[in-house]
Design an enzyme around this catalytic site. Structure first.
Site, PDB file in Angstrom:
ATOM      1  N   ASP A 111       0.839  -1.197   0.000  1.00 54.54           N
ATOM      2  CA  ASP A 111       0.000   0.000   0.000  1.00 54.54           C
ATOM      3  C   ASP A 111       0.875   1.247   0.000  1.00 54.54           C
ATOM      4  O   ASP A 111       1.432   1.634   1.024  1.00 54.54           O
ATOM      5  CB  ASP A 111      -0.904  -0.025   1.230  1.00 54.54           C
ATOM      6  CG  ASP A 111      -1.824   1.176   1.306  1.00 54.54           C
ATOM      7  OD1 ASP A 111      -1.808   2.006   0.368  1.00 54.54           O
ATOM      8  OD2 ASP A 111      -2.551   1.303   2.313  1.00 54.54           O
ATOM      9  N   ALA A 112       0.990   1.890  -1.166  1.00 58.67           N
ATOM     10  CA  ALA A 112       1.854   3.067  -1.299  1.00 58.67           C
ATOM     11  C   ALA A 112       1.395   4.225  -0.429  1.00 58.67           C
ATOM     12  O   ALA A 112       2.173   5.138  -0.141  1.00 58.67           O
ATOM     13  CB  ALA A 112       1.905   3.516  -2.759  1.00 58.67           C
ATOM     14  N   ALA A 140      -3.358   5.270  -9.110  1.00 57.80           N
ATOM     15  CA  ALA A 140      -4.811   5.310  -9.292  1.00 57.80           C
ATOM     16  C   ALA A 140      -5.373   4.229  -8.383  1.00 57.80           C
ATOM     17  O   ALA A 140      -5.057   3.051  -8.552  1.00 57.80           O
ATOM     18  CB  ALA A 140      -5.187   5.045 -10.740  1.00 57.80           C
ATOM     19  N   TYR A 235     -15.773  13.648 -15.615  1.00 60.54           N
ATOM     20  CA  TYR A 235     -14.334  13.643 -15.314  1.00 60.54           C
ATOM     21  C   TYR A 235     -13.857  15.026 -14.838  1.00 60.54           C
ATOM     22  O   TYR A 235     -13.766  15.267 -13.644  1.00 60.54           O
ATOM     23  CB  TYR A 235     -13.525  13.159 -16.523  1.00 60.54           C
ATOM     24  CG  TYR A 235     -12.159  12.642 -16.110  1.00 60.54           C
ATOM     25  CD1 TYR A 235     -11.965  11.296 -15.829  1.00 60.54           C
ATOM     26  CD2 TYR A 235     -11.081  13.502 -15.948  1.00 60.54           C
ATOM     27  CE1 TYR A 235     -10.730  10.816 -15.411  1.00 60.54           C
ATOM     28  CE2 TYR A 235      -9.845  13.050 -15.533  1.00 60.54           C
ATOM     29  CZ  TYR A 235      -9.676  11.704 -15.263  1.00 60.54           C
ATOM     30  OH  TYR A 235      -8.447  11.251 -14.838  1.00 60.54           O
ATOM     31  N   VAL A 273      -5.673   6.831 -23.131  1.00 64.87           N
ATOM     32  CA  VAL A 273      -5.221   5.520 -23.586  1.00 64.87           C
ATOM     33  C   VAL A 273      -6.054   4.457 -22.887  1.00 64.87           C
ATOM     34  O   VAL A 273      -6.775   4.742 -21.928  1.00 64.87           O
ATOM     35  CB  VAL A 273      -3.720   5.288 -23.292  1.00 64.87           C
ATOM     36  CG1 VAL A 273      -2.841   6.202 -24.122  1.00 64.87           C
ATOM     37  CG2 VAL A 273      -3.425   5.453 -21.805  1.00 64.87           C
TER      38      VAL A 273
END
Length: 395
Positions: A111-112, A140, A235, A273
């Protein structure tokens, strides 16, 4: 076992180890076919390093700049006959290729957002690398636990102000459907900012600076997306958009904190992308299929690796030392996507797309191919009828 793609909704629940390795090798070969970046970074930390733009950033760092790299990600190894996640296979393949060329490459899965992973990264950098001259922040995630309070926040993809309806592409059935998303509450907005905003980016840079592990003149870059007006309600003007505004706040704060060592924080606004994250955003996957067809026809189409090589070579590490940005101080790597001729064609196409015209007006086939490639499927030269061991470990 013979591994085949098993797609459920917006995700594939299997991944092919040899396919993922071949996909990584293709990206490495692409980078090596271009001139090296002599003035690029030499010690790079990539937070969110296993797929998409983060993986491509690590590949460019290692194979265009000959940099030592440390990758942070949250991936799962093979267990009880299940395949590992594609990011696990990608990272094993990258480390193997980098070490074969005498480069330092190390990875930490966890877990960053946690203090534990930050501490492990600091220890790894101190033991095996020099001072970091580039930190790439490419996370993300659906949720985040605040390391100071222990409270867990969950991000949402919601419009702000009112409910929102728009058409989207059901990729399983290849039909155009309509989705309605309810408006976000204030709590939804704040929670999304806590997960996807700039707070954790700040904590990473603060921790590295306090430990004396940032080089003089270091850079740190985070990734953003703005997109066309057709996607803005969900978004740019939605909960994720609010989080990205906070990311820009963090950019300025981090740059201020790095002034004493001549450092700089930057944000790169990248092209749309196919990623695991983008495929789940209503309307965005339809936009991407239209965009792909148009950009392949009119020119300028790029994948993650093309985009990141251009970012490093033509923006972050230009020979004259300058970094071109827009009026908001953002690097615009979506410049080709947002060209008037491209967006005018998208605007003209959008209302004409329905279930009967999907094949004619979109690049549905190309989208599907790119989606499956994320999981190691559809790669040339890979025998998918061969028995393979799903267990692949770091050396």
């Amino acid at each position: 076992m013979i591994i085949r793609p098993k797609v459920r909704g917006f995700v594939c629940v299997t991944a092919h180890p040899k396919g993922c390795e071949a996909n990584v090798k293709e990206q490495i070969d692409y980078v090596k076919d271009h001139p090296s970046i002599d003035d690029g970074p030499k010690n790079v930390l990539v937070i969110g390093a296993s797929t998409g733009y983060g993986l491509a950033s690590r590949i460019v760092s290692a194979f265009a700049c000959q940099a030592n790299t440390l990758g942070i990600f949250f991936e799962r190894s093979s267990d009880r006959g299940r395949t590992a996640t594609p990011g696990w296979y990608n990272s094993v393949a990258l480390e193997k290729a980098a070490k074969a060329e005498g480069l330092y490459a190390s990875s930490i899965s966890g877990d960053a957002f946690s203090q534990e992973i930050k501490d492990r990264a600091i220890e790894r950098i101190r033991e095996g690398m020099g001072k970091i001259d580039l930190v790439v922040y490419s996370l993300a995630a659906p949720r985040r636990t605040d390391p100071k309070t222990g409270e867990t926040y969950r991000s949402t993809l919601k419009p702000i102000g009112s409910d929102y309806s728009n058409k989207y592409l059901d990729t399983d059935k290849k039909t155009i459907q309509e989705a309605t998303l309810e408006a976000a509450t204030d709590e939804d907005i704040q929670n999304t900012i806590k997960v996807m905003g700039g707070e954790d980016w700040e904590l990473w840079i603060q921790a590295l600076k306090e430990e004396g592990l940032l080089a003089e003149g270091c850079k740190t870059v985070a990734y953003d997306y703005i997109g066309p007006q057709v996607t803005w309600p969900i978004y740019k003007d939605g909960t994720i958009g609010r989080a990205k505004i906070d990311l820009r706040r963090a950019k300025d704060a981090i740059s201020g904190s790095l002034e004493s060592i001549g450092g700089q924080a930057l944000i790169s606004v990248n092209k749309a992308v196919v990623t695991q994250a983008s495929s789940a955003i209503p309307g965005v996957n339809l936009y991407i299929t239209i965009l792909f067809r148009i950009m392949k026809e009119l020119g300028g189409h790029e994948g993650c690796i093309d985009q990141m090589l251009r970012l490093f070579k033509d923006r972050l590490y230009r020979s004259d030392g300058s970094i071109p940005t827009d009026d908001l101080g953002l690097i615009r790597m979506d410049d080709w996507e947002m060209e008037a001729k491209i967006q005018d064609a998208v605007t003209d196409t959008w209302p004409r797309v329905n279930t009967e015209t999907v094949d004619e007006l979109t690049d549905f086939e190309g989208y599907q191919e790119e989606f499956l490639r994320l999981f190691g499927f559809g790669i040339k030269g890979v025998d998918y009828e061969e028995e393979v061991d799903p267990v692949v470990e770091f050396e």
